[in-house]
Motif scaffolding. Structure first.
Motif, PDB file in Angstrom:
ATOM      1  N   GLU A 150     -21.206   9.981 -12.342  1.00 52.25           N
ATOM      2  CA  GLU A 150     -20.469   8.727 -12.625  1.00 52.25           C
ATOM      3  C   GLU A 150     -18.913   8.856 -12.274  1.00 52.25           C
ATOM      4  O   GLU A 150     -18.123   7.977 -12.473  1.00 52.25           O
ATOM      5  N   ARG A 151     -18.550   9.924 -11.722  1.00 48.73           N
ATOM      6  CA  ARG A 151     -17.049  10.123 -11.503  1.00 48.73           C
ATOM      7  C   ARG A 151     -16.810   9.436  -9.879  1.00 48.73           C
ATOM      8  O   ARG A 151     -15.641   9.230  -9.424  1.00 48.73           O
ATOM      9  N   VAL A 152     -18.069   9.308  -9.195  1.00 48.53           N
ATOM     10  CA  VAL A 152     -17.722   8.879  -7.738  1.00 48.53           C
ATOM     11  C   VAL A 152     -17.193   7.299  -7.640  1.00 48.53           C
ATOM     12  O   VAL A 152     -16.114   7.428  -6.852  1.00 48.53           O
ATOM     13  N   GLU A 153     -17.640   6.453  -8.365  1.00 46.06           N
ATOM     14  CA  GLU A 153     -17.087   5.010  -7.873  1.00 46.06           C
ATOM     15  C   GLU A 153     -15.403   4.973  -8.687  1.00 46.06           C
ATOM     16  O   GLU A 153     -14.731   4.690  -7.699  1.00 46.06           O
ATOM     17  N   PRO A 154     -14.994   5.657  -9.670  1.00 45.97           N
ATOM     18  CA  PRO A 154     -13.701   5.476 -10.221  1.00 45.97           C
ATOM     19  C   PRO A 154     -12.812   6.330  -9.194  1.00 45.97           C
ATOM     20  O   PRO A 154     -11.665   5.872  -8.857  1.00 45.97           O
ATOM     21  N   ILE A 155     -13.202   7.542  -8.616  1.00 46.31           N
ATOM     22  CA  ILE A 155     -12.397   8.327  -7.744  1.00 46.31           C
ATOM     23  C   ILE A 155     -12.291   7.542  -6.560  1.00 46.31           C
ATOM     24  O   ILE A 155     -11.286   7.478  -5.797  1.00 46.31           O
ATOM     25  N   LEU A 156     -13.351   7.134  -5.901  1.00 46.02           N
ATOM     26  CA  LEU A 156     -13.424   6.005  -4.703  1.00 46.02           C
ATOM     27  C   LEU A 156     -12.619   4.883  -4.967  1.00 46.02           C
ATOM     28  O   LEU A 156     -11.583   4.357  -4.068  1.00 46.02           O
ATOM     29  N   SER A 157     -12.454   4.265  -6.086  1.00 50.11           N
ATOM     30  CA  SER A 157     -11.734   3.244  -6.623  1.00 50.11           C
ATOM     31  C   SER A 157     -10.045   3.520  -6.174  1.00 50.11           C
ATOM     32  O   SER A 157      -9.211   2.779  -6.250  1.00 50.11           O
ATOM     33  N   HIS A 158      -9.877   4.922  -6.892  1.00 47.88           N
ATOM     34  CA  HIS A 158      -8.513   5.562  -6.738  1.00 47.88           C
ATOM     35  C   HIS A 158      -8.396   5.553  -5.447  1.00 47.88           C
ATOM     36  O   HIS A 158      -7.086   5.052  -4.846  1.00 47.88           O
ATOM     37  N   GLU A 159      -8.815   6.259  -4.698  1.00 47.66           N
ATOM     38  CA  GLU A 159      -8.544   6.613  -3.182  1.00 47.66           C
ATOM     39  C   GLU A 159      -8.507   5.077  -2.295  1.00 47.66           C
ATOM     40  O   GLU A 159      -7.571   4.968  -1.355  1.00 47.66           O
ATOM     41  N   ILE A 160      -9.876   4.729  -2.255  1.00 46.62           N
ATOM     42  CA  ILE A 160     -10.067   3.638  -1.372  1.00 46.62           C
ATOM     43  C   ILE A 160      -9.328   2.187  -1.784  1.00 46.62           C
ATOM     44  O   ILE A 160      -8.734   1.407  -1.049  1.00 46.62           O
ATOM     45  N   GLY A 161      -9.808   2.038  -2.931  1.00 49.52           N
ATOM     46  CA  GLY A 161      -9.177   0.514  -3.916  1.00 49.52           C
ATOM     47  C   GLY A 161      -7.580   0.473  -3.991  1.00 49.52           C
ATOM     48  O   GLY A 161      -7.342  -0.554  -4.105  1.00 49.52           O
ATOM     49  N   VAL A 162      -7.060   1.554  -4.064  1.00 44.79           N
ATOM     50  CA  VAL A 162      -5.554   1.487  -4.021  1.00 44.79           C
ATOM     51  C   VAL A 162      -4.937   2.006  -2.957  1.00 44.79           C
ATOM     52  O   VAL A 162      -4.063   1.286  -2.032  1.00 44.79           O
ATOM     53  N   HIS A 163      -5.193   3.389  -2.428  1.00 41.57           N
ATOM     54  CA  HIS A 163      -4.303   3.803  -1.560  1.00 41.57           C
ATOM     55  C   HIS A 163      -4.690   3.338  -0.079  1.00 41.57           C
ATOM     56  O   HIS A 163      -3.664   3.069   0.860  1.00 41.57           O
ATOM     57  N   LEU A 164      -5.903   3.156   0.153  1.00 40.39           N
ATOM     58  CA  LEU A 164      -6.348   2.631   1.663  1.00 40.39           C
ATOM     59  C   LEU A 164      -6.197   1.324   1.393  1.00 40.39           C
ATOM     60  O   LEU A 164      -5.698   0.585   2.601  1.00 40.39           O
ATOM     61  N   LEU A 165      -6.456   0.492   0.505  1.00 40.57           N
ATOM     62  CA  LEU A 165      -6.073  -1.137   0.342  1.00 40.57           C
ATOM     63  C   LEU A 165      -4.586  -1.324   0.711  1.00 40.57           C
ATOM     64  O   LEU A 165      -4.463  -2.358   1.237  1.00 40.57           O
ATOM     65  N   THR A 166      -3.837  -0.719   0.028  1.00 39.72           N
ATOM     66  CA  THR A 166      -2.451  -1.048   0.005  1.00 39.72           C
ATOM     67  C   THR A 166      -1.823  -0.682   1.522  1.00 39.72           C
ATOM     68  O   THR A 166      -1.100  -1.134   2.089  1.00 39.72           O
ATOM     69  N   TYR A 167      -2.379   0.454   2.163  1.00 39.42           N
ATOM     70  CA  TYR A 167      -2.180   0.547   3.615  1.00 39.42           C
ATOM     71  C   TYR A 167      -2.589  -0.510   4.474  1.00 39.42           C
ATOM     72  O   TYR A 167      -1.725  -0.941   5.067  1.00 39.42           O
ATOM     73  N   PHE A 168      -3.659  -1.050   4.426  1.00 40.94           N
ATOM     74  CA  PHE A 168      -4.166  -2.124   5.300  1.00 40.94           C
ATOM     75  C   PHE A 168      -3.380  -3.380   4.711  1.00 40.94           C
ATOM     76  O   PHE A 168      -3.106  -4.259   5.735  1.00 40.94           O
ATOM     77  N   ASN A 169      -3.217  -3.589   3.799  1.00 40.44           N
ATOM     78  CA  ASN A 169      -2.654  -4.885   3.203  1.00 40.44           C
ATOM     79  C   ASN A 169      -1.025  -4.839   3.603  1.00 40.44           C
ATOM     80  O   ASN A 169      -0.467  -5.786   3.907  1.00 40.44           O
ATOM     81  N   GLY A 170      -0.508  -3.792   3.595  1.00 38.17           N
ATOM     82  CA  GLY A 170       0.845  -3.206   4.059  1.00 38.17           C
ATOM     83  C   GLY A 170       0.763  -3.684   5.484  1.00 38.17           C
ATOM     84  O   GLY A 170       1.820  -4.202   5.894  1.00 38.17           O
ATOM     85  N   SER A 171      -0.272  -3.014   6.237  1.00 35.11           N
ATOM     86  CA  SER A 171      -0.025  -3.378   7.739  1.00 35.11           C
ATOM     87  C   SER A 171      -0.027  -5.009   8.047  1.00 35.11           C
ATOM     88  O   SER A 171       0.259  -5.446   8.931  1.00 35.11           O
ATOM     89  N   ALA A 172      -0.873  -5.855   7.312  1.00 29.49           N
ATOM     90  CA  ALA A 172      -0.927  -7.158   7.537  1.00 29.49           C
ATOM     91  C   ALA A 172       0.515  -7.952   7.213  1.00 29.49           C
ATOM     92  O   ALA A 172       0.374  -9.174   7.602  1.00 29.49           O
ATOM     93  N   GLN A 173       1.240  -7.357   6.500  1.00 36.62           N
ATOM     94  CA  GLN A 173       2.473  -7.984   6.207  1.00 36.62           C
ATOM     95  C   GLN A 173       3.240  -8.137   7.392  1.00 36.62           C
ATOM     96  O   GLN A 173       4.519  -8.740   7.458  1.00 36.62           O
ATOM     97  N   GLY A 174       3.125  -7.460   8.533  1.00 34.59           N
ATOM     98  CA  GLY A 174       4.199  -7.611   9.690  1.00 34.59           C
ATOM     99  C   GLY A 174       4.934  -6.491   9.844  1.00 34.59           C
ATOM    100  O   GLY A 174       5.509  -6.208  10.997  1.00 34.59           O
ATOM    101  N   LEU A 175       5.364  -5.756   8.973  1.00 30.04           N
ATOM    102  CA  LEU A 175       6.242  -4.517   8.983  1.00 30.04           C
ATOM    103  C   LEU A 175       5.764  -3.574   8.454  1.00 30.04           C
ATOM    104  O   LEU A 175       4.827  -3.415   7.471  1.00 30.04           O
ATOM    105  N   ARG A 176       5.818  -2.336   9.425  1.00 29.76           N
ATOM    106  CA  ARG A 176       5.135  -1.142   9.049  1.00 29.76           C
ATOM    107  C   ARG A 176       5.396  -0.604   7.737  1.00 29.76           C
ATOM    108  O   ARG A 176       4.789   0.482   7.254  1.00 29.76           O
ATOM    109  N   LEU A 177       6.394  -0.832   7.374  1.00 27.19           N
ATOM    110  CA  LEU A 177       7.402  -0.053   6.300  1.00 27.19           C
ATOM    111  C   LEU A 177       6.663  -0.233   5.091  1.00 27.19           C
ATOM    112  O   LEU A 177       6.451   0.517   4.120  1.00 27.19           O
ATOM    113  N   PHE A 178       5.692  -1.463   4.922  1.00 24.00           N
ATOM    114  CA  PHE A 178       4.797  -1.821   3.882  1.00 24.00           C
ATOM    115  C   PHE A 178       3.539  -1.127   3.694  1.00 24.00           C
ATOM    116  O   PHE A 178       3.018  -0.994   2.714  1.00 24.00           O
TER     117      PHE A 178
END
Length: 625
Positions: free
Chosen positions: A435-463
């Motif tokens: 039962e910990r798998v979904e929460p920890i993947l939400s942590h790593e994928i749903g926040v850390h990876l998501l903000t990486y790719f959303n930041g990439s889409a902003q046009g500046l790599r800083l984000f």
């Protein structure tokens, strides 16, 4: 008012080619960025009912020039004749289109008259504002004065004097602003860099307030905030700086570089010493030359960005990268701890009290007495986690094609998961409750990876690489994601609190065995769990990073309780202190909405859990009973 401050109409039958091209671009709703033949520049990133003017002359007033260039619509002219020609043509065109047009001409006074060499305190400094007689211009002048005087003073406060125009027949409403050159020493001319930056930011903002007041008075545009009148396009200099900063940041992975590769062997060695001697940690060899990277980092110029907000963001990032590089060069040396303290801050007394309170109120006297039952519960191994991670990434990719993440199972990591850029790394030794798998993947994928790719889409790599200091809010959001998916348990919360306690002990001078015994004997942690905590805290010589999880969570809960929005945090990797900056850049049109929203927000219980957080919640309230 001098005639150069507000150019009168000028008869001309010949329009220079460069000006004709600029007018054609405005008519076609295209941006204008023209270098003038005799020096100066015309920049208009979209049709606006104003122009900020600076007449450069003999290059006097370099800060006034920078303030002018920070605007979305500006003219730096070599003399009054050129400014008259441009303003008559451009202003006439924009007035016909928008119904109104004004000029804000900005320059510097010859000297700082209110400061004497033997002054026992720092007196106010003078700003002169002269307004043309039209009503909207006087409204704009008052708005400028109010904004300038409301600026939070760190060094000197402005004293604004509003004056009547001296009878010039102006073609458009006009403000003439002159400020004392308080950014430089009177005799030597040496610059006060911090004061210079604050002066640019405050007068630029006051200018936007003046433009906004004019726009509202003339009803020439509908705007939600004065910040919406800022730039809506990144100039080439910003993109070049962004790429240069990213080139340095991408030459190393800080967390991988400071994390031991022999976690299991170190645990065996520590246990063999009966938990008395710190184990030997092994690290990846560095693949970069730190001094060479620093030289490249500080060779990056920021003086052509023409945007005070972006200038500040990149300077912050430069300083953060400098600290990270210093940490890498100090691995396993005594100075590593102090560089880490500078980067992540100390453990504040209130944060430590909160962590200790969590441990006291969730303690159950757990020991290693029944390891079999504990192992039996952990029936999700690294391959099960990998399979579910790939499925979650596939769903994100279905929603946004740019979500191009990869997954790696590795032997050179401590137990758990780690995000590095666009990669999710899973230690082969990872095992957890199903039962910990979904929460920890939400942590790593749903926040850390998501903000990486959303930041990439902003046009500046800083984000995507992250604004300076972003990690605390990132980890707070990631832990909150676990809560929204129903994954916050006493055990997880205790782990987050234990990291704070261990960081505080490490910064206070405790050895690894002492911090380990603190967790096991005083707070009832299982031996293996306590070791995983101290391994993270004492890696490379002592890293204060792990206190940011609870700190970031507390910041986020306070933000939500004050009715703060979550949406800007999905745009990229930002710190709590950057929330207002993201709102401003979004209002200016420089940032788009997030390319993809977190999947965990679709959890059926997420809305009710989020509502509870907005009503006011402590970390202990996140544990569902």
């Amino acid at each position: 008012m001098k005639r150069s401050a507000a150019p009168a109409a000028r008869d001309t039958t010949d329009t220079p080619d460069w000006l004709a091209e600029a007018l054609a671009s405005i008519k076609a709703d295209k941006a204008v960025r023209k270098d003038l033949p005799d020096g100066g520049r015309l920049h208009i990133d979209r049709a606006l009912p104003f122009l900020c003017l600076h007449i450069s002359g003999d290059d006097e007033g370099p800060v006034a020039r920078e303030i002018a260039q920070a605007n979305a619509s500006y003219l730096v002219a070599p003399d009054a004749n050129v400014s008259a020609l441009v303003i008559e043509a451009v202003g006439g065109l924009l007035k016909r289109r928008l119904g109104a047009f004004m000029v804000l001409e900005i320059g510097e006074l010859a000297r700082d008259e209110l400061l004497t060499d033997d002054a026992p305190y720092l007196p106010p400094f003078k700003i002169e504002v002269t307004a043309s007689p039209q009503g909207p211009a006087r409204i704009a002048a008052k708005a400028f004065a109010n904004a300038a005087e409301a600026t939070e003073a760190k060094f000197r406060t402005p004293r604004v004097e509003i004056r009547e125009a001296e009878g010039l027949d102006l073609p458009f409403p006009c403000l003439r602003v002159r400020f004392a050159p308080i950014y430089r020493q009177r005799e030597s001319g040496n610059i006060y860099p911090q004061l210079r930056e604050r002066l640019i930011a405050s007068i630029f903002d006051a200018g936007l307030q003046a433009f906004a007041a004019f726009v509202r008075a003339t009803k020439s545009m509908n705007i939600s905030t004065h910040r919406a009148l800022g730039r809506k396009a990144f100039i080439d200099a910003v993109v070049r700086t962004d790429r240069s900063i990213d080139e340095v940041a991408s030459t190393f992975d800080f967390l991988l570089a400071v994390t031991p590769i022999n976690a299991e062997a170190a645990w065996s060695e520590f246990a063999a010493s009966e938990y008395r001697r710190p184990p030997r940690f092994l690290y990846r060899p560095l693949t970069l030359e730190v001094e060479k990277a620093k030289k490249k980092l500080f060779s990056i110029a920021f003086d052509h960005l023409e945007d005070p907000v972006l200038y500040h963001l990149y300077r912050e990032k430069q300083q953060e990268l400098d600290l990270q590089l210093s940490l890498l060069s100090a691995r396993e040396r005594a100075t590593f701890i102090e560089f880490g303290r500078a980067l992540y801050g100390p453990v504040e007394p209130e944060l430590l009290r909160t962590a200790q309170d969590i441990l006291a109120r969730t303690g159950d006297g757990a020991t290693d007495a029944a390891p079999e039952s504990r192992v039996a519960e952990r029936h999700a191994d690294c391959y099960s986690v990998e399979q579910q991670a790939r499925a979650m990434i596939a769903e994100y990719r279905r929603r946004y094609a740019g979500f191009d993440a990869t997954v790696e199972v590795r032997d050179d990591l401590p137990t758990g998961l780690l995000v590095s850029g666009s990669r999710l790394l899973i230690a082969r030794s990872t095992a957890m409750d199903a039962e910990r798998v979904e929460p920890i993947l939400s942590h790593e994928i749903g926040v850390h990876l998501l903000t990486y790719f959303n930041g990439s889409a902003q046009g500046l790599r800083l984000f995507r690489s992250g604004l300076a200091g972003y990690e605390g809010m990132q980890e707070g959001l990631a832990v909150f994601a676990e809560f929204l998916t129903g994954g916050m348990s006493h055990e997880r919360l205790r782990l987050i609190a234990a990291r704070v306690v261990a960081c505080a002990a490490m910064l206070a001078g405790a050895s690894l065995p002492e911090a380990y015994r603190l967790l096991v004997q005083d707070h009832g942690f299982l031996k293996a769990d306590a070791f995983n905590v101290v391994l993270r805290v004492y890696r490379s010589g002592g890293l204060a990073k792990d206190a940011i999880y609870l700190r970031g969570l507390l910041q986020l809960l306070a933000h939500l309780a004050s009715d703060g929005a979550l949406e800007p945090f999905w745009m990229g990797k930002i710190a709590a202190s950057h929330f207002g900056v993201m709102q401003e850049l979004s209002a200016r049109g420089l940032l788009g909405v997030p390319a993809v929203r977190p999947i965990f927000l679709d959890n059926p219980e997420a809305p009710s859990r989020l509502a509870k957080a907005r009503a006011g919640m402590s970390p202990l309230d996140m544990v569902e009973r």
